[in-house]
Design a protein around this motif. Structure first.
Motif, mmCIF file in Angstrom:
data_model
loop_
_atom_site.group_PDB
_atom_site.id
_atom_site.type_symbol
_atom_site.label_atom_id
_atom_site.label_comp_id
_atom_site.label_asym_id
_atom_site.label_seq_id
_atom_site.Cartn_x
_atom_site.Cartn_y
_atom_site.Cartn_z
ATOM 1 N N GLY A 51 -3.395 11.895 0.759
ATOM 2 C CA GLY A 51 -2.386 11.530 -0.234
ATOM 3 C C GLY A 51 -2.429 12.394 -1.481
ATOM 4 N N ASP A 73 1.287 6.919 -6.537
ATOM 5 C CA ASP A 73 0.157 7.795 -6.823
ATOM 6 C C ASP A 73 0.520 9.257 -6.543
ATOM 7 O OD1 ASP A 73 -2.359 8.428 -7.626
ATOM 8 O OD2 ASP A 73 -3.324 7.983 -5.718
ATOM 9 N N THR A 74 1.096 9.503 -5.374
ATOM 10 C CA THR A 74 1.480 10.867 -5.016
ATOM 11 C C THR A 74 2.471 11.436 -6.029
ATOM 12 O OG1 THR A 74 1.384 10.062 -2.750
ATOM 13 C CG2 THR A 74 2.230 12.269 -3.055
ATOM 14 N N LYS A 132 0.844 4.173 -2.760
ATOM 15 C CA LYS A 132 0.615 5.567 -2.389
ATOM 16 C C LYS A 132 1.758 6.452 -2.898
ATOM 17 C CE LYS A 132 -0.417 8.627 1.385
ATOM 18 N NZ LYS A 132 -0.174 8.944 2.768
ATOM 19 N N THR A 154 0.838 -1.198 0.000
ATOM 20 C CA THR A 154 0.000 0.000 0.000
ATOM 21 C C THR A 154 0.876 1.252 0.000
ATOM 22 O OG1 THR A 154 -1.782 -1.152 1.150
ATOM 23 C CG2 THR A 154 -1.804 1.242 1.265
ATOM 24 N N VAL A 201 -4.244 -4.529 -0.267
ATOM 25 C CA VAL A 201 -3.815 -3.196 -0.681
ATOM 26 C C VAL A 201 -5.045 -2.300 -0.759
ATOM 27 C CG1 VAL A 201 -2.816 -1.878 -2.594
ATOM 28 C CG2 VAL A 201 -1.874 -4.100 -1.978
ATOM 29 N N THR A 202 -4.940 -1.055 -0.354
ATOM 30 C CA THR A 202 -6.061 -0.142 -0.519
ATOM 31 C C THR A 202 -5.581 1.224 -0.982
ATOM 32 O OG1 THR A 202 -7.917 0.952 0.561
ATOM 33 C CG2 THR A 202 -5.992 0.514 1.930
#
Lengths: 348, 304
Positions: free
Chosen positions: B86, A30-31, A27, A23, B60-61
């Motif tokens: 985020g 993505d960021t 993240k 995860t 996963v999330t």
């Protein structure tokens, strides 16, 4: 984060064990605007949550690409029969050419390059087609600043669709310390039949990306830039890869391309890139700069220092002090706390 | 393994929140939350006590919410908290005691901007065995009050914030988070559901006074049972107005639902097909009313 994560993002290394760490990687990707690119590189078995994250990222970039194709078509239409050779730059070019670097990439605006003597006509034609100066830069100071010192017009926003076109007449600010041979790049541009527009040839696409990353500004989206350079290099033919050193020298982009190849060589363990980089920038040169670039991308304990260094360097490269100092004073005087807070929700 | 939050020891919850491994699964989403403030833990232990949580993520999330001070100083002096989902959000730092608001806002933003698997429409949704009622109104339109009142009448709560529309068959997915009540709606709902179902009042927030209405245990355990919409309502609360319902044709309903969606433009054609299916298989009304009792009567007359 450890920059080994870049290898995971481009699919050269497997994801770490454990959902928490996975995860975190998602993240981070993505960021840093590379989750879509990662989704397209990643073909191993996926948990439902991971599959979902990748599917969502692909959906978002698909939406952007549809928008971009539409806008390119509209720009081409606006410039029909004007004899203007408009070269699509950066993300737009990757998408139009279907490069690996475009797969999963998010795009928010369209950048085009025209010859400087066609700039005024281009602006008029786009205005006639519904684009207008964006509210944010619609003041005498910004207008004058862009037009006198920059390499592009103030951003044009479409009055009904809200999409932005940046019209460039050069690749670096007029006042910048480095300049590349833009007219040579334009004369080698290739026609994009689908759109009625043009793009640089592959080698020059890579070189422009390097120039934009390393001798212009402060490496604003470091992770995406580095991943993208790697994907662009992978898309070059063998002939192009052999020729890139001479082309970079001929265009006056020695340092930028040297740094780009060095970064790819180091981060993605790419031997050919590493060997070519030494022919442009000797291994022991620009060490503080090289590590500042990596540190900014890693977002680690040193990155505040790296960011400060790159910020100063970015401005130093962009304009001489006698222009920079009044400009920064002006920006500081106009600045109000909270003025940079977003006014609208970001798009998903 | 996952279990209702109240079965966990406060110390373990606090540690998991601090380490960023605290996971809450609800309906179609898993939320990974981090934050070290006691105000947040207190709120969760109270309002979320029956929700299924885990001390470790099970998959996963994309919904990763971190609640933290906006800067170093605000960790100690006049302490503040901001949600960080985020991505850049238009969130103002809030005083620490408003942690519940930061948490709820952060989760809502995350769902609104991260969810692509389902079409998200800003609306309240409740359901009985015959089908679901979708209520779409602008902020302050009385949507939350109405949702809470219908929940008290025995309807299952799906959500007071999001209608989650399945892209294949236009069914609605439950996502029963606590109902957020603002200003004058707090005493109204307190009278209907009883004060033990309402969280402590948080005063003076940017949205005025705020309180959260708890969700029934049975609604939480039914969080994977979807339903089809039978009624689509566009409610409008107006002081002193006599109750009236105007029927809308599907096209009108569709044109009003689309702007209330946070991901319609992103999803494109599948979202269009889903919203058309949703509106075609339900009856749609614009309703105006001057009191909650009136609105409930009106809805039952319309076949709710």
């Amino acid at each position: 984060m450890d920059l080994q994560v870049l290898k995971i993002i481009v699919g050269d290394k497997p994801l770490p064990e454990g959902f928490l760490r996975q995860t975190e990687v998602i993240k981070f990707a993505d960021t840093n605007h590379v989750l879509g690119q990662m989704a397209h590189q990643y073909r191993r078995e996926k948990s439902p949550g991971l599959a979902d994250a990748f599917k969502n990222a692909k959906l978002r970039s698909r939406h952007d690409h549809i928008m971009l194709h539409f806008e390119m078509e509209r720009v081409a239409r606006a410039l029909t029969n004007s004899g203007i050779k408009a070269v699509v730059l950066k993300g737009g070019a990757y998408v139009a050419r279907g490069l690996t670097a475009s797969r999963g990439r998010r795009v928010s605006d369209l950048d085009i390059l025209v010859a400087s003597d066609q700039l005024d006509v281009t602006e008029k034609l786009l205005e006639a087609a519904g684009w207008a100066t964006d509210e944010q830069t619609d003041n005498p100071y910004d207008q004058q600043y862009y037009r006198e010192h920059m390499h592009e017009l103030p951003p044009l926003r479409h009055k009904t669709r809200g999409t932005i076109v940046d019209v460039h007449h050069s690749l670096l600010p007029k006042t910048a310390r480095h300049q590349v041979n833009v007219s040579e790049m334009m004369s080698c541009a290739e026609h994009l039949d689908e759109e009625g527009l043009w793009s640089f040839q592959m080698m020059d696409i890579f070189i422009h990306s390097a120039v934009h990353a390393f001798v212009d500004g402060q490496l604003d989206v470091p992770v995406r830039t580095l991943v993208e350079l790697n994907l662009l290099f992978a898309d070059l033919s063998d002939t192009d890869r052999d020729g890139i050193v001479d082309r970079a020298k001929a265009l006056g982009a020695t340092k930028a391309v040297g740094l780009a190849l060095w970064s790819i060589g180091r981060l993605f363990a790419h031997n050919q890139a590493r060997e070519s980089s030494i022919r442009l920038v000797p291994a022991h040169r620009h060490l503080p700069l090289k590590y500042a670039l990596l540190s900014k991308a890693a977002d680690n304990a040193f990155s505040p220092m790296a960011k400060a260094f790159l910020y100063v360097r970015g401005h130093f490269l962009r304009m001489p002090f006698y222009l920079l100092v009044p400009h920064l004073v002006r920006k500081a005087v106009r600045w109000r706390p909270g003025q940079n807070l977003p006014h609208e929700l970001p798009t998903p | 393994m996952s279990a209702p939050l109240q079965q966990f020891d406060s110390k373990d919850l606090k540690q998991a929140l601090k380490a960023g491994t605290f996971t809450m699964s609800l309906g179609p989403f898993a939320h990974l939350v981090s934050g070290s403030s006691d105000a947040l833990l207190d709120f969760l232990e109270d309002t979320y006590r029956d929700y299924n949580v885990d001390l470790q993520p099970r998959d996963v999330t994309e919904i990763v919410l971190s609640l933290k001070a906006p800067n170093f100083v605000r960790r100690f002096v006049r302490r503040q908290i901001t949600p960080d989902p985020g991505f850049d959000v238009p969130a103002v730092p809030l005083p620490l005691r408003m942690a519940p608001l930061a948490f709820e806002m952060g989760l809502n933003l995350s769902v609104a901007l991260k969810c692509c698997r389902l079409m998200t429409i800003h609306a309240g949704v409740v359901a009985d065995e015959k089908g679901a009622i979708v209520m779409s109104a602008a902020s302050g339109g009385g949507k939350s009050t109405l949702t809470a009142a219908l929940m008290a009448e025995g309807y299952r709560l799906f959500s007071d914030e999001f209608a989650l529309v399945d892209l294949e068959n236009a069914s609605l997915h439950p996502y029963p988070r606590p109902i957020s009540l603002k200003q004058q709606s707090i005493p109204v709902v307190r009278d209907i559901v009883g004060s033990d179902q309402i969280s402590d009042l948080i005063t003076g927030t940017p949205k005025g006074d705020i309180a959260y209405c708890r969700v029934k245990k049975s609604d939480l355990s039914a969080d994977n049972q979807t339903s089809h919409a039978k009624l689509i309502l566009f409610p409008r609360f107006e002081e002193g107005v006599s109750p009236v319902a105007r029927m809308l044709n599907p096209a009108e309903a569709i044109m009003r639902l689309i702007p209330a969606s946070t991901n319609y433009n992103l999803l494109g054609e599948p979202a269009f097909n889903a919203v058309v299916k949703l509106a075609r298989n339900a009856r749609a009304y614009e309703i105006s009313y001057g009191s909650t009792a009136q609105s409930l009567r009106l809805i039952s007359e319309l076949g709710g």
